[in-house]
Motif scaffolding. Structure first.
Motif, PDB file in Angstrom:
ATOM      1  N   HIS A  87       0.821  -1.216   0.000  1.00  0.00           N
ATOM      2  CA  HIS A  87       0.000   0.000   0.000  1.00  0.00           C
ATOM      3  C   HIS A  87       0.854   1.266   0.000  1.00  0.00           C
ATOM      4  N   GLY A  88       2.156   1.134  -0.219  1.00  0.00           N
ATOM      5  CA  GLY A  88       3.016   2.304  -0.276  1.00  0.00           C
ATOM      6  C   GLY A  88       3.343   2.916   1.065  1.00  0.00           C
ATOM      7  N   VAL A  89       3.128   2.173   2.148  1.00  0.00           N
ATOM      8  CA  VAL A  89       3.327   2.719   3.487  1.00  0.00           C
ATOM      9  C   VAL A  89       4.687   2.344   4.067  1.00  0.00           C
ATOM     10  N   CYS A  90       5.096   1.079   3.920  1.00  0.00           N
ATOM     11  CA  CYS A  90       6.270   0.601   4.657  1.00  0.00           C
ATOM     12  C   CYS A  90       7.598   1.011   4.025  1.00  0.00           C
ATOM     13  N   GLY A  91       7.626   1.195   2.712  1.00  0.00           N
ATOM     14  CA  GLY A  91       8.856   1.620   2.050  1.00  0.00           C
ATOM     15  C   GLY A  91       9.793   0.503   1.650  1.00  0.00           C
ATOM     16  N   ALA A  92       9.457  -0.761   1.947  1.00  0.00           N
ATOM     17  CA  ALA A  92      10.366  -1.867   1.632  1.00  0.00           C
ATOM     18  C   ALA A  92      10.606  -2.009   0.136  1.00  0.00           C
ATOM     19  N   CYS A  93       9.631  -1.603  -0.678  1.00  0.00           N
ATOM     20  CA  CYS A  93       9.730  -1.796  -2.129  1.00  0.00           C
ATOM     21  C   CYS A  93      10.339  -0.593  -2.847  1.00  0.00           C
ATOM     22  N   THR A  94      10.908   0.344  -2.105  1.00  0.00           N
ATOM     23  CA  THR A  94      11.427   1.568  -2.716  1.00  0.00           C
ATOM     24  C   THR A  94      12.552   1.277  -3.697  1.00  0.00           C
ATOM     25  N   VAL A  95      12.430   1.836  -4.888  1.00  0.00           N
ATOM     26  CA  VAL A  95      13.486   1.794  -5.902  1.00  0.00           C
ATOM     27  C   VAL A  95      13.731   3.229  -6.360  1.00  0.00           C
ATOM     28  N   LEU A  96      14.781   3.419  -7.131  1.00  0.00           N
ATOM     29  CA  LEU A  96      15.055   4.739  -7.692  1.00  0.00           C
ATOM     30  C   LEU A  96      14.538   4.781  -9.123  1.00  0.00           C
ATOM     31  N   LEU A  97      13.669   5.723  -9.397  1.00  0.00           N
ATOM     32  CA  LEU A  97      13.116   5.925 -10.734  1.00  0.00           C
ATOM     33  C   LEU A  97      13.661   7.245 -11.257  1.00  0.00           C
ATOM     34  N   ASP A  98      14.540   7.141 -12.245  1.00  0.00           N
ATOM     35  CA  ASP A  98      15.268   8.321 -12.730  1.00  0.00           C
ATOM     36  C   ASP A  98      15.943   9.045 -11.571  1.00  0.00           C
ATOM     37  N   GLY A  99      16.471   8.256 -10.637  1.00  0.00           N
ATOM     38  CA  GLY A  99      17.237   8.794  -9.522  1.00  0.00           C
ATOM     39  C   GLY A  99      16.433   9.206  -8.312  1.00  0.00           C
ATOM     40  N   LYS A 100      15.110   9.145  -8.391  1.00  0.00           N
ATOM     41  CA  LYS A 100      14.257   9.565  -7.284  1.00  0.00           C
ATOM     42  C   LYS A 100      13.595   8.347  -6.641  1.00  0.00           C
ATOM     43  N   PRO A 101      13.495   8.317  -5.310  1.00  0.00           N
ATOM     44  CA  PRO A 101      12.882   7.162  -4.652  1.00  0.00           C
ATOM     45  C   PRO A 101      11.376   7.117  -4.869  1.00  0.00           C
ATOM     46  N   VAL A 102      10.877   5.948  -5.251  1.00  0.00           N
ATOM     47  CA  VAL A 102       9.437   5.744  -5.420  1.00  0.00           C
ATOM     48  C   VAL A 102       9.065   4.394  -4.826  1.00  0.00           C
ATOM     49  N   CYS A 161      16.572  -8.376  10.615  1.00  0.00           N
ATOM     50  CA  CYS A 161      16.024  -9.378   9.694  1.00  0.00           C
ATOM     51  C   CYS A 161      16.359  -9.036   8.247  1.00  0.00           C
ATOM     52  N   GLY A 162      16.535  -7.760   7.933  1.00  0.00           N
ATOM     53  CA  GLY A 162      16.943  -7.347   6.599  1.00  0.00           C
ATOM     54  C   GLY A 162      15.819  -7.121   5.609  1.00  0.00           C
ATOM     55  N   PHE A 163      14.579  -7.397   5.997  1.00  0.00           N
ATOM     56  CA  PHE A 163      13.497  -7.285   5.019  1.00  0.00           C
ATOM     57  C   PHE A 163      13.298  -5.845   4.550  1.00  0.00           C
ATOM     58  N   CYS A 185      10.716   0.051  10.046  1.00  0.00           N
ATOM     59  CA  CYS A 185      11.533  -1.084  10.470  1.00  0.00           C
ATOM     60  C   CYS A 185      10.982  -1.583  11.793  1.00  0.00           C
ATOM     61  N   ARG A 186      10.748  -2.889  11.889  1.00  0.00           N
ATOM     62  CA  ARG A 186      10.171  -3.449  13.106  1.00  0.00           C
ATOM     63  C   ARG A 186      11.231  -4.052  14.026  1.00  0.00           C
ATOM     64  N   CYS A 187      12.506  -3.963  13.639  1.00  0.00           N
ATOM     65  CA  CYS A 187      13.545  -4.653  14.404  1.00  0.00           C
ATOM     66  C   CYS A 187      14.495  -3.722  15.149  1.00  0.00           C
ATOM     67  N   THR A 188      14.997  -2.695  14.469  1.00  0.00           N
ATOM     68  CA  THR A 188      16.212  -2.035  14.951  1.00  0.00           C
ATOM     69  C   THR A 188      15.990  -0.891  15.921  1.00  0.00           C
ATOM     70  N   GLY A 189      14.821  -0.278  15.922  1.00  0.00           N
ATOM     71  CA  GLY A 189      14.642   0.927  16.721  1.00  0.00           C
ATOM     72  C   GLY A 189      15.211   2.164  16.061  1.00  0.00           C
TER      73      GLY A 189
END
Length: 214
Positions: free
Chosen positions: A64-79, A122-124, A157-161
């Protein structure tokens, strides 16, 4: 399903006849390599990257675009790639966590900093943090602690704080400046350096995405 053959138009027609679903041909650059893929028109960028092109370093969490785990750079910008249709990638440049590694195998400053600072468990969530921070440091290569905190505020992130992730932002900025020949420390670099945890073994997949998490 048999693999479609012939021209792109013929392949699209064959796929649509077999599946009853509209398909599109999308050509874009993924990690410096031009790719053309034939996909259902409803395919998300995250699915095209992971399932069709097998760059599994990009993780999908909330969808749903909330957690950010799937972020990639699109033309250099995070999406958030889970919110982007693959068809919209036509003619554009996408960089995933795998693509941040230098051709000679040298890790990107952010990837190295996550190892130095033990910025993952966990690295996810890590690939999304790495791409987000890499883009941030292109705009600000000497952030304060407050700016580093703001830079990662949109990723969960649910692990590191988050403390070691923030330290990794500051450490990455330091590495980036060192590699470019700019050695003076920023106002928060000493605190970043003092917080470095021992080097963690076995963390190169979530940081560098070479094997990824399926």
């Amino acid at each position: 399903m048999a693999k479609a053959t012939g021209s792109i138009d013929e392949q699209l027609a064959e796929l649509q006849e077999e599946t009853g679903e509209q398909h599109v041909a999308v050509t874009f650059t993924l990690n410096a390599v031009t790719q053309t893929v034939l996909l259902p028109s409803r395919t998300l960028a995250s699915d095209a990257i992971r399932h069709h092109l097998r760059q599994t370093g990009t993780h999908v969490g909330c969808e749903h675009g909330v957690c950010g785990a799937c972020t990639v750079l699109l033309d250099g910008k995070p999406v958030r790639s889970c919110l982007v249709l693959a068809a919209s990638l036509e003619g554009r440049e996408v960089t995933t966590v795998e693509g941040l590694v230098e051709p000679d195998g040298t890790l990107h400053p952010v990837q190295q900093a996550f190892i130095d600072c033990h910025g993952l468990q966990c690295g996810f969530c890590t690939p999304g943090f790495v791409t987000t921070i890499a883009a941030f440091l292109e705009e600000n290569d000497s952030p304060t602690r407050e700016e580093a905190t703001d830079a990662i505020a949109g990723n969960l992130c649910r692990c590191t704080g988050y403390q070691n992730i923030r330290a990794a932002v500051l450490r990455a900025a330091e590495i980036k400046r060192e590699r470019s020949g700019e050695f003076p420390l920023g106002e928060d670099d000493e605190s970043s350096r003092a917080s470095l945890a021992p080097r963690v073994r076995g963390t190169t997949n979530p940081v560098g995405g070479r094997a990824g998490r399926a």
